[in-house]
Every structure is written in structure tokens, then in C-alpha cells.
Design a protein around this motif. Structure first.
Motif, PDB file in Angstrom:
ATOM      1  N   ARG A   1      34.523  39.699  42.398  1.00 16.35           N
ATOM      2  CA  ARG A   1      35.856  39.079  42.423  1.00 16.35           C
ATOM      3  C   ARG A   1      36.478  39.237  43.810  1.00 16.35           C
ATOM      4  O   ARG A   1      37.121  38.319  44.331  1.00 16.35           O
TER       5      ARG A   1
ATOM      6  N   THR B   1      32.528  37.382  37.025  1.00 11.82           N
ATOM      7  CA  THR B   1      33.771  38.093  37.308  1.00 11.82           C
ATOM      8  C   THR B   1      34.578  38.339  36.052  1.00 11.82           C
ATOM      9  O   THR B   1      35.646  38.951  36.133  1.00 11.82           O
TER      10      THR B   1
ATOM     11  N   ARG C   1      36.103  36.066  34.329  1.00  9.43           N
ATOM     12  CA  ARG C   1      37.114  35.028  34.123  1.00  9.43           C
ATOM     13  C   ARG C   1      36.619  33.973  33.127  1.00  9.43           C
ATOM     14  O   ARG C   1      35.422  33.874  32.860  1.00  9.43           O
ATOM     15  N   THR C   2      37.564  33.175  32.623  1.00 13.12           N
ATOM     16  CA  THR C   2      37.213  32.032  31.778  1.00 13.12           C
ATOM     17  C   THR C   2      37.396  30.764  32.620  1.00 13.12           C
ATOM     18  O   THR C   2      38.534  30.327  32.854  1.00 13.12           O
TER      19      THR C   2
END
Length: 477
Positions: A63, A88, A90-91
Motif C-alpha cells: 500500500r 492491499t 482494498r475492494t
């Protein structure tokens, strides 16, 4: 496609539009935008460093690296494993997932360069045995070639419309002289010798302008020649009338003073003098018709009455050859025109038929209403007069020449029948003066058919009458 203007316009426009579209597409396909090219050159380094950051620092390390690249290059990076999971944590948006799965064209592909694609994708197999995919997303404003949202269609449309306007002006400029030339040619062919193609004060000096000037010079020359010919015929005709009048007076005095032995010679002089008078009268008639004499009266004319009069008079001439003249009036017809000219036009055809039909046969004169047809459209009602005989006919190559002044198929036969070749010429000009047409052709069973078509009076179109046949037999009186 029959219009030269459309051919030139569409040809230039299509060629110009194709050239512009192909130039834009080839430029897009070969040369990507500067921002994309710069990032694309570092794409492999970004992917390797992102994978190393993930392997060393996990999600937080990946990230941190992706954030640093975003701040430096102003692009967003997404790193996926072989299961299309963001490393990372995340979506990612759905469109990023579609790019990672290869379902959306990227900017480094041909399809992506031609369209609004703003993504890059690259996959590698790492040393840990896993494969990783890097997706780079460019901001929308960084991938604009033409128009909003990176779509080049608006630019292409503007280019096509602009080229179309230029091609329209060019095609109009090239074909406008041809349109003027065609209009002038049609007027000249219809008898308007004052028709000209050039525009006063025109500054054009190209080949088309020179052609128009040449046409105008030709038309002026034709007008002068025809007018000079008409004046010559008129002057000669008037000059000949005076000595012929004095000759007639001298002939009558000679009859009174001569004996019976000179009567035959004097009668021959009288016949030849009458022929000269008739010839002069026909010449003056042709000149008057060709000049469009405004003094020619135009009144409603009942053609059936003229047909009856001509048929009755023609019977006397037909007696000498033991022929019959049969007039069939199917419909009453009223036209607007000169009674004397129309009478002369039809009479010339009937008398010509009587001269050349076989002895003992019948000359048929038929009057009926018809409809004028031009192309596939109806033009209006017409009076149709057909005169047929049973003579030897006319050679096919001479049919179009019958209406020329002084034209005779056989000079010997013309002298024998007393014709000078002006009767049918007067008929042709008189019919055209009344807005009609005249055609002639050989009948399959032998003989000649002459067809005269005249437009009916719009206010006095006669109702169809019961067919009636009037047969005038030649008989001794």
C-alpha cells in the motif's frame, strides 16, 4: 446516380473523410499519448517493485509503495494475485476487476488506442511461485485526443463535416458552369437563339469558363447566320413578287394579242408563274413561323372541322389517281392556335399522301384524343391526327430528313409530282409553333404514317364523341 454534381461532391467528400479518419486512427494506433508512453515505459519497473514491496512488507508495504507512485506519477495502481484479489486488502471498483481479468481493452492494445481506454495491465510470475497482475489507471483528463471523456468521435465528426463543406463548395464551383451550359443548350435547341451560357462580369478564366465563352460565341454566330438567312429569304421573296406581278400582267396582254397557236406556250408560262408564286408564299410562311411572328392569331380551333374541309378538298386532287380519302373523327378536339397554319399543316400531309399513294388505294385521316406521356408521367390530353397512305414508303435513313426545307428523296419524282420540298417543312414548323410534335414512320404492310400531336385547349377539351367515319370518294364531276 445521374447528377455530375453529386458524383463529384460525394467522391471528394468520401475520399477526404476516409483520409482524415485513417490519419487519426493510424496516429492513435502508432503514437500513444505522451503521458501513457511515459508510464508504459516504467510499467515493468512498477510491477517488480510493487511485488517486492508486497513480499517484504505485506499489505502495508504494497500500500505504501502504490501510494508513493500515485503521488509521483498521478496514476492509480492496483496489484492483484492469481485469484484476482487486491493484495492491499482494498475492494477495487468493478471496472478495475474487469481490467485485471482481461475483460476490458487497455491503452497499450490497438483497440484501446483507438478508443477511450485509460488503463494498463501487466502480469508476471514472481520468485515465490505466485503470479501478480498490475493495473494502472490514468485520470480521465490525461487521455483526451478529441472531445470529452477521451472519445475521439467528436473530432472525427468535426473533421468530416468540415471536409464535406469544403467539398460541397468545390463541387458546386466545378459543376455550376455545366448547369448553365446545359440550360443554354436546351434553350438553343428549343429555338431561342438568344440563349447564352456566360455570366456578365464573370472573373473565371479556367477551362470551363473558356468553354462557356466558346459556346456563347458559337450561339451568337448561329443567331447571326439564321437571322441573315431569314432576312435573305424575306428580301428575295419580296423582290421576286414585283417582277412576277408584272409578268402576269404581260401574260394577260400577250393572250389578248396572240393567236391560238401561242396559247399552249402561254398556258405553260402561266403554270410556271403560279408555281413561283406558290413557292414564294411558302418561303414567306416559313420565315414568318421561324421568326415567331407575334401577329399570328391564336383562337380556339375545332380540328374536326378542318379535317372535314381538307378531306373534301383533297377528293378533287385524288380523282386523277382514282384514289379515295377517308376521314375518321373519333373525338372532337379543340386546340388554341392559328386556323390557317393548322389547316396548311394538315393539308400538306394529306396532299403529300395523295401524291405518293398507289393508284386505286385509300388515304386515311384519323382524329382522336390521346394522352401525352413523357417518361413515366402523364403530361395532359392531346389531339392526335394520323394520316396513312399505301405508297412505297421512305428509306429509313431519310425519315429524319423529310422535314428539312427543299429536301426531296428523288428530284425526278419531285419534279413529276410538282413538289419543291417545302410542304412538310412548313408542317413541322407550324406544329412546333403550336407546342406539338410530328413523327413519321413506315407501315409494316406498306406505306407511310404521319402522326401529328397537338395539346388540347385546357378550357375547351371536347368530350369524346361517337365515332363517325366520313368517306369522300373520288368521282367524275
Amino acid at each position: 446516380m445521374r447528377s455530375l454534381f453529386l458524383k463529384i461532391f460525394l467522391s471528394y467528400w468520401i475520399a477526404q473523410a476516409l483520409f482524415l479518419v485513417l490519419a487519426i486512427l493510424v496516429t492513435l494506433a502508432i503514437h500513444p499519448s505522451g503521458e501513457i508512453a511515459s508510464v508504459q515505459a516504467q510499467q515493468s519497473r512498477f510491477l517488480n517493485e510493487a511485488v517486492q514491496a508486497y513480499q517484504k512488507g505485506g499489505e502495508e508495504g504494497a500500500r505504501t509503495y502504490l501510494r508513493s507512485v500515485r503521488d509521483a506519477q498521478h496514476v492509480r495502481l492496483f496489484l492483484f494475485d492469481e485469484k484476482t484479489r487486491d493484495v492491499t486488502g482494498r475492494t477495487p471498483p468493478d471496472w478495475i476487476l474487469r481490467v485485471a481479468r482481461g475483460q476490458t481493452a487497455t491503452a497499450d492494445s490497438l483497440r484501446g488506442r483507438l478508443g477511450p481506454a485509460r488503463y494498463l495491465r501487466q502480469t508476471i510470475a514472481a520468485s515465490d511461485g505466485h503470479s501478480y497482475t498490475l493495473v494502472i489507471e490514468f485520470p480521465p483528463q490525461e487521455h483526451r485526443f478529441f472531445g470529452p471523456h477521451g472519445v475521439p468521435h467528436l473530432g472525427i465528426l468535426i473533421a468530416i463535416v468540415s471536409s464535406g463543406l469544403v467539398c460541397y463548395i468545390l463541387a458546386r464551383y466545378l459543376t455550376s458552369p455545366i448547369v448553365l451550359l446545359r440550360a443554354a443548350t436546351q434553350k438553343l435547341a428549343s429555338g431561342d437563339l438568344t440563349a447564352r451560357a456566360g455570366l456578365p462580369g464573370s472573373r473565371r478564366h479556367d477551362e470551363m469558363a473558356e468553354l462557356m465563352r466558346d459556346f456563347d460565341r458559337m450561339a451568337e454566330r448561329l443567331e447571326n447566320l439564321v437571322n441573315a438567312q431569314s432576312r435573305l429569304l424575306t428580301d428575295i421573296s419580296h423582290e421576286l413578287r414585283s417582277p412576277l406581278a408584272r409578268l402576269n400582267v404581260a401574260l394577260e396582254l400577250a393572250r389578248q394579242r396572240s393567236g391560238p397557236e401561242a396559247r399552249s406556250a402561254l398556258d405553260r408560262i402561266d403554270r410556271e408563274t403560279n408555281r413561283l408564286n406558290e413557292l414564294i408564299q411558302k418561303l414567306l410562311t416559313i420565315v414568318r413561323i421561324e421568326a415567331g411572328d407575334q401577329s399570328i392569331e391564336r383562337v380556339p380551333v375545332h380540328l374536326e372541322q378542318i379535317i372535314h374541309e381538307i378531306t373534301r378538298d383533297a377528293a378533287f386532287e385524288a380523282q386523277a389517281r382514282h384514289c379515295q380519302v377517308e376521314a375518321t373523327v373519333v373525338d372532337g378536339c379543340v386546340v388554341i392556335g392559328s386556323p390557317s397554319l393548322l389547316h396548311s399543316a394538315i393539308e400538306n400531309v394529306v396532299r403529300n399522301a395523295i401524291r405518293y399513294t398507289q393508284e386505286g388505294t385509300t388515304v386515311q385521316v384519323r382524329l382522336e384524343q390521346g394522352v401525352a406521356i413523357e417518361g413515366d408521367s402523364l403530361q395532359g390530353p392531346e389531339a392526335v391526327v394520323r394520316v396513312t397512305d399505301s405508297g412505297p414508303g421512305v428509306p429509313e435513313d431519310a425519315l429524319d430528313k423529310l422535314f428539312r426545307p427543299f429536301y426531296r428523296i428523288d428530284d425526278a419524282r419531285g419534279r413529276q409530282t410538282g413538289g419543291v420540298g417545302l410542304g412538310l417543312s412548313i408542317t413541322d414548323r407550324a406544329v412546333r409553333l403550336h407546342g406539338g410534335t410530328i413523327k413519321v414512320w413506315n407501315r409494316p404492310q406498306g406505306g407511310l404514317m404521319v402522326e401529328i400531336r397537338l395539346p388540347l385547349s385546357s378550357a375547351e377539351v371536347s368530350d369524346s364523341a361517337d365515332p363517325q367515319t366520313i368517306t369522300v370518294l373520288s368521282r367524275k364531276l
